[in-house]
Design an enzyme around this catalytic site. Structure first.
Site, PDB file in Angstrom:
ATOM      1  CG  HIS A  44      -2.048   0.923   1.101  1.00 55.30           C
ATOM      2  ND1 HIS A  44      -3.344   0.584   0.527  1.00 55.30           N
ATOM      3  CD2 HIS A  44      -1.903   2.174   1.414  1.00 55.30           C
ATOM      4  CE1 HIS A  44      -4.024   1.739   0.494  1.00 55.30           C
ATOM      5  NE2 HIS A  44      -3.307   2.691   1.216  1.00 55.30           N
ATOM      6  CG  ASP A  46      -2.454   6.293   0.368  1.00 56.03           C
ATOM      7  OD1 ASP A  46      -3.513   6.245  -0.525  1.00 56.03           O
ATOM      8  OD2 ASP A  46      -2.415   5.707   1.660  1.00 56.03           O
ATOM      9  CD  GLU A 147      -6.929   3.005   1.654  1.00 65.19           C
ATOM     10  OE1 GLU A 147      -6.426   4.033   1.117  1.00 65.19           O
ATOM     11  OE2 GLU A 147      -6.460   2.691   2.885  1.00 65.19           O
ATOM     12  CG  HIS A 174     -10.590   4.766   3.661  1.00 65.77           C
ATOM     13  ND1 HIS A 174     -10.505   5.825   4.599  1.00 65.77           N
ATOM     14  CD2 HIS A 174      -9.225   4.504   3.826  1.00 65.77           C
ATOM     15  CE1 HIS A 174      -9.585   6.312   4.829  1.00 65.77           C
ATOM     16  NE2 HIS A 174      -8.667   5.511   4.412  1.00 65.77           N
ATOM     17  CG  HIS A 220      -8.810   1.065   6.273  1.00 68.08           C
ATOM     18  ND1 HIS A 220      -8.888   2.339   7.028  1.00 68.08           N
ATOM     19  CD2 HIS A 220      -7.597   1.340   5.485  1.00 68.08           C
ATOM     20  CE1 HIS A 220      -7.931   3.032   6.573  1.00 68.08           C
ATOM     21  NE2 HIS A 220      -7.211   2.400   5.703  1.00 68.08           N
ATOM     22  CG  HIS A 241      -2.695  -0.029   4.376  1.00 63.02           C
ATOM     23  ND1 HIS A 241      -3.516  -0.732   3.844  1.00 63.02           N
ATOM     24  CD2 HIS A 241      -3.165   0.943   4.836  1.00 63.02           C
ATOM     25  CE1 HIS A 241      -4.670  -0.012   3.399  1.00 63.02           C
ATOM     26  NE2 HIS A 241      -4.332   1.114   4.301  1.00 63.02           N
ATOM     27  CG  ASP A 310      -0.508   3.585   5.237  1.00 58.90           C
ATOM     28  OD1 ASP A 310      -1.119   3.888   4.122  1.00 58.90           O
ATOM     29  OD2 ASP A 310      -1.370   3.651   6.217  1.00 58.90           O
TER      30      ASP A 310
HETATM   31 ZN   LIG Z   1      -5.183   3.016   4.503  1.00 58.47          ZN
END
Ligand SMILES: [Zn+2]
Ligand SMILES: *[C@@H]1O[C@H](CO)[C@@H](O)[C@H](O)[C@H]1NC(C)=O
Ligand SMILES: *[C@@H]1O[C@H](CO)[C@@H](O)[C@H](O)[C@H]1NC(C)=O
Length: 419
Positions: A44, A46, A147, A174, A220, A241, A310
């Protein structure tokens, strides 16, 4: 006499320091040697969110080589021996029921653009064979993870379209409930349980993901959702993650009983580096992250642990793991702690590739099944922002816009008459 003694002591000290440096260095050298053949596949990252929030996705204004405001850029990925990366097509929960689908499509597009604009560094792939091809050609195998289930807007059609665009995992929530599944905030008491884990529709989403060959990601989600999904899924699942709940009691982490089911089902927990999930505080060190690797290995086995940094999705990362160039330091630490080369190769890439191949095989096995097509109940998605085509809802019966307009009209009348 005194000088001789001091000199001898100094000599001994120097020797000791050299020895120490040698041990640390040799572990790092060894880590780099291992990662030359088996680079890390991280669950993961971002960076696409940084491209949206920092540049409104204007890729003409970004240089991924010199970008220095993020945890991630191309030289850092190279230094970190990153050979595979799930890029998150993440859009926040406040898009739910609004422009979630459009914004998710744009994040998928920006990931495609990364591959198109940097063809020597990124190779967009959507299969285990594709990852092998990227390894061979020394590019970062670039995979797409959506996500949050809010991104499909309760639609199998959107889910399948995402698959066709190359999406290979979906984190089923999420940090918000979706009409068919509960998120982790249910376990902290901040959100009510609305589906009690996965609803009937949610179970069908998981089965449709299995049929398509899209990995089910449980980072999540609520505890009940984890257990429901582990039970329903026909293929191994991942936590892309998340870390170990036992070491930091955060509901984003994975508790022991779930770790044991993950082991049984040959799934994977990819360790999150975010300080708040590693130590349950604002500060953390590389060694704290290594503790999570040791612990998950202890409970679920080395075949169920992986890396899920992450990066660029969190405001704090541990000392020693400042950006994506640092993975070899973590591998060196694990070597120091006695991890074998075989165990490290599994954690770096082998475990993920095994899960991915199993997901692909499950899809082949389920290929005679028909695509899911029963729509979610209209009341689950009813809102002023939607049309109701296909649902056969008689117009004017209880639909919000009419009630709203009627009320407004009455109020206006009242106002003109009596004000
Ligand atoms: Zn996340
Ligand atoms: C970061 O990049 C910008 C723009 O390329 C440059 O002006 C700046 O000096 C860089 N900062 C650092 C710390 O390297
Ligand atoms: C790594 O560190 C450990 C403990 O300090 C040491 O015993 C071992 O020999 C080192 N391994 C390598 C490959 O250098």
């Amino acid at each position: 006499m005194g000088t001789k003694y001091t000199m001898a002591l100094l000599g001994l000290l120097t020797l000791l320091v050299c020895e120490l440096v040698e041990v640390v260095n040799s572990n790092r050298t060894e880590a780099l040697r291992i990662m030359e053949n088996v680079p890390v596949i991280d669950g993961h990252n971002d960076l696409p969110w940084q491209l949206l929030s920092g540049f409104n996705n204007q890729m003409n204004k970004v240089d991924l080589v010199t970008l220095n405001t993020t945890h991630t850029n191309i030289p850092k990925l190279r230094e970190g021996r990153v050979g595979g990366q799930f890029w998150a097509a993440y859009v926040p929960c406040d898009t739910q029921g609004k422009d979630a689908v459009k914004r998710t499509l744009e994040q998928i597009d920006v990931i495609h653009q990364m591959c198109e604009r940097y063809p020597n560094d990124f190779l967009c792939v959507n299969s285990a064979d594709g990852i092998a091809e990227a390894f061979r050609t020394k590019k970062v195998a670039s995979l797409i993870g959506v996500e949050g289930g809010h991104s499909i807007d309760s639609s199998f059609g959107v889910l399948r379209t995402f698959y066709n665009l190359g999406v290979r995992y979906m984190t089923i929530t999420h940090s918000c409930n979706v009409p068919w599944v509960d998120n982790w905030l249910v376990d902290t008491g901040s959100d009510p349980a609305t589906s009690n884990g996965l609803s009937e529709y949610g179970r069908n989403v998981v089965l449709e993901m299995n049929r398509l060959g899209m990995i089910v990601d449980l980072s999540h989600v609520s505890l009940k959702t984890m257990k429901d999904a582990l039970e329903v899924s026909q293929a191994p699942v991942i936590f892309s993650h998340s870390s170990a709940y036992k070491l930091c009691n955060h509901a984003r982490n994975v508790p022991d009983d779930v770790l044991k089911i993950v082991k049984e089902k040959k799934g994977l927990v990819m360790v999150n580096f975010f300080n708040d999930y590693v130590t349950c505080s604002k500060v953390a060190k590389l060694s704290n992250v290594a503790d999570h690797f040791d612990y998950i290995k202890l409970i679920a086995g080395y075949e169920s642990v992986g890396f899920g940094g992450d990066y660029d999705g969190v405001p704090r990362v541990p000392e020693g793991l400042e950006d994506v160039s640092k993975y070899p330091d973590l591998v060196a630490e694990l070597l120091k702690r006695g991890w074998t080369e075989m165990e490290l190769e599994a954690a770096l890439a082998g475990n993920f590739i095994r899960v991915f191949k199993e997901v692909e095989q499950t899809s082949i096995r389920m290929s005679s099944e028909k695509p899911k097509d029963e729509p979610i109940a209209y009341k689950e998605i009813e809102s002023d922002c939607r049309t109701n085509y296909g649902y056969n809802i008689p117009s004017g019966t209880g639909a919000h816009p009419h009630v709203g307009k009627g009320l407004l009209l009455l109020m206006c009348l009242f106002y003109t008459l009596f004000a």
